[in-house]
Write a protein that holds these residues in place. Structure first.
Motif, PDB file in Angstrom:
ATOM      1  N   TYR A 152      87.971 -17.802  11.871  1.00 19.44           N
ATOM      2  CA  TYR A 152      88.513 -16.459  11.674  1.00 19.44           C
ATOM      3  C   TYR A 152      87.419 -15.401  11.804  1.00 19.44           C
ATOM      4  CZ  TYR A 152      93.232 -17.749  10.149  1.00 19.44           C
ATOM      5  OH  TYR A 152      94.523 -18.185  10.095  1.00 19.44           O
ATOM      6  N   ARG A 153      86.269 -15.661  11.218  1.00 15.02           N
ATOM      7  CA  ARG A 153      85.166 -14.706  11.288  1.00 15.02           C
ATOM      8  C   ARG A 153      84.763 -14.463  12.747  1.00 15.02           C
ATOM      9  NH1 ARG A 153      82.092 -17.152   8.199  1.00 15.02           N
ATOM     10  NH2 ARG A 153      82.384 -15.953   6.262  1.00 15.02           N
ATOM     11  N   GLN A 154      84.679 -15.537  13.501  1.00 17.60           N
ATOM     12  CA  GLN A 154      84.305 -15.423  14.909  1.00 17.60           C
ATOM     13  C   GLN A 154      85.328 -14.610  15.693  1.00 17.60           C
ATOM     14  OE1 GLN A 154      84.097 -19.205  16.907  1.00 17.60           O
ATOM     15  NE2 GLN A 154      83.120 -18.374  18.723  1.00 17.60           N
ATOM     16  N   HIS A 175      83.866  -6.077  18.125  1.00 20.01           N
ATOM     17  CA  HIS A 175      82.854  -5.812  19.147  1.00 20.01           C
ATOM     18  C   HIS A 175      83.503  -5.176  20.371  1.00 20.01           C
ATOM     19  CE1 HIS A 175      79.209  -6.323  21.509  1.00 20.01           C
ATOM     20  NE2 HIS A 175      79.948  -6.852  22.476  1.00 20.01           N
ATOM     21  N   TRP A 176      84.754  -5.581  20.642  1.00 20.68           N
ATOM     22  CA  TRP A 176      85.470  -5.030  21.796  1.00 20.68           C
ATOM     23  C   TRP A 176      86.075  -3.669  21.493  1.00 20.68           C
ATOM     24  CZ3 TRP A 176      90.688  -3.809  22.343  1.00 20.68           C
ATOM     25  CH2 TRP A 176      91.124  -3.544  23.652  1.00 20.68           C
ATOM     26  N   CYS A 177      86.586  -3.466  20.281  1.00 23.43           N
ATOM     27  CA  CYS A 177      87.287  -2.235  19.910  1.00 23.43           C
ATOM     28  C   CYS A 177      86.504  -1.487  18.839  1.00 23.43           C
ATOM     29  CB  CYS A 177      88.698  -2.572  19.410  1.00 23.43           C
ATOM     30  SG  CYS A 177      89.679  -1.126  18.957  1.00 23.43           S
ATOM     31  N   ASN A 178      85.934  -0.369  19.187  1.00 24.53           N
ATOM     32  CA  ASN A 178      85.091   0.380  18.255  1.00 24.53           C
ATOM     33  C   ASN A 178      85.929   1.392  17.466  1.00 24.53           C
ATOM     34  OD1 ASN A 178      82.737   1.174  16.980  1.00 24.53           O
ATOM     35  ND2 ASN A 178      82.251   2.719  18.521  1.00 24.53           N
ATOM     36  N   LYS A 179      86.899   0.879  16.730  1.00 21.47           N
ATOM     37  CA  LYS A 179      87.755   1.711  15.884  1.00 21.47           C
ATOM     38  C   LYS A 179      87.820   1.106  14.490  1.00 21.47           C
ATOM     39  CE  LYS A 179      91.074   3.503  19.313  1.00 21.47           C
ATOM     40  NZ  LYS A 179      92.527   3.576  19.657  1.00 21.47           N
ATOM     41  N   SER A 180      88.171   1.929  13.524  1.00 25.39           N
ATOM     42  CA  SER A 180      88.439   1.380  12.200  1.00 25.39           C
ATOM     43  C   SER A 180      89.710   0.546  12.276  1.00 25.39           C
ATOM     44  CB  SER A 180      88.608   2.501  11.173  1.00 25.39           C
ATOM     45  OG  SER A 180      89.851   3.160  11.371  1.00 25.39           O
TER      46      SER A 180
END
Length: 342
Positions: free
Chosen positions: A60-62, A69-74
């Motif tokens: 899950y962490r991975q 890393h792909w989506c720079n949103k909250s």
């Protein structure tokens, strides 16, 4: 009187901080850093509060870190459209449908936790609600062919440096244990009739009774260890199965060692694509054919849901359905061999 004439240009005043402008650059960077820290903290809280098994936490962490890393949103700003684009990218990377579904299911699980923990507005739909799953072909039955199993035992009956241990391992794997659960066994988990199995998929423990043949193989292995002595002496706090190679002699036999042992066994027996997990599938089908109540079957195998249990019993269910059909049309006589356990 000023030395500057009225025609001289007036230059703007620029205030340069002592650190050469780094402070301003760092200030611009702070929101991004803070966002990253918050998202990572939320991932760790999700894993801590949901109490996933160690291997599940790692997976899950991975998956979640790959997404942020792909989506720079909250997490609150992620939309269904973002997830749709992410899904498309996973397809373009050549991932299999099962891998794509695993990534999406991980995000679903995370967002459901986020809402339960009051981290997502209850009056707004989750971005994962609109995302369906990839179509996956029905997996084939993975139980071991009867003739292949006979070949495996013929190989195990021959002389070999690890044959006593390996016979006990195969006998216990054939009782539905996961490879990680077998590796985690200690001598104290055996009382002469039952194994106390610490489950690796969210359950605490199960008591798994062994057949007479399996008990004999396990006791023969423990007796061998007592006769050798030293680091092999099977005291209660020692691992049940240990390595016998010179480099790791006496150490716990881990998953990799167990996997290599099974692959080597398969190569000698000329059984294709044999893995430790296949013995678990065979156990599921065996107890289903024997008429064991699914409730008890799930307990023996450490499975929580009927859906997961069906993965391990589909071979026997298909055979039972075929035999029931032939019986219904009066053509079952003399055809039993065609539908016998493979």
């Amino acid at each position: 009187m000023s030395d500057l004439s009225s025609s001289d240009p007036i230059l703007p005043i620029v205030i340069v901080p002592l650190d050469g402008g780094r402070q301003q650059e760092r200030s611009r960077q702070e929101p991004t850093d803070t966002l990253a820290d918050l998202r990572h903290w939320q991932i760790e809280e999700f894993l801590r509060q949901t109490g996933k098994a160690e291997n599940t936490q790692r997976s899950y962490r991975q998956q979640l870190k790959k997404f942020i890393h792909w989506c720079n949103k909250s997490w609150l700003d992620v939309t269904a459209s973002d997830l749709g684009k992410y899904r498309t990218q996973l397809k373009q990377q050549g991932l299999k449908p099962t891998s794509i579904n695993h990534a999406l299911d991980t995000l679903r699980s995370f967002y459901q936790w986020l809402r339960r923990s009051n981290g997502f507005p209850v009056n707004q739909p989750l971005p994962t609600d609109a995302i369906g799953k990839e179509r996956v072909e029905e997996p084939q039955a993975l139980d071991i062919d009867k003739d292949d199993m006979a070949e495996i035992w013929q190989v195990l009956d021959r002389e070999g440096a690890t044959c006593i241990r390996d016979r006990a391992i195969v006998a216990i794997l054939s009782h539905g244990l996961r490879a990680s659960e077998l590796s985690a066994l200690d001598v104290k988990h055996w009382n002469g009739k039952r194994l106390l199995v610490h489950r690796s998929k969210g359950q605490n423990v199960s008591e798994v009774p062994l057949s007479r043949e399996a008990r004999q193989h396990l006791e023969a292995y423990l007796e061998w260890r007592r006769s050798v002595g030293g680091i092999f002496t099977p005291t209660s706090d020692r691992p049940m199965f240990v390595c016998q190679d010179p480099k790791h002699c006496g150490e716990r036999l881990g998953y990799n060692g167990l996997y290599k042992m099974v692959k080597k066994l398969a190569a000698i027996a000329t059984v294709e694509e044999l893995k430790p997990h296949h013995f678990r599938h065979s156990f599921g089908n065996t107890i289903t054919r024997a008429g064991v109540d699914p409730l008890y079957g799930k307990e023996l195998m450490g499975i929580k849901t009927d859906k997961v249990y069906r993965r391990y019993t589909q071979g026997s269910l298909k055979q039972a359905a075929a035999k029931a059909y032939l019986k219904a049309i009066g053509e079952d006589e003399g055809n039993d061999e065609e539908f016998e356990e493979k």
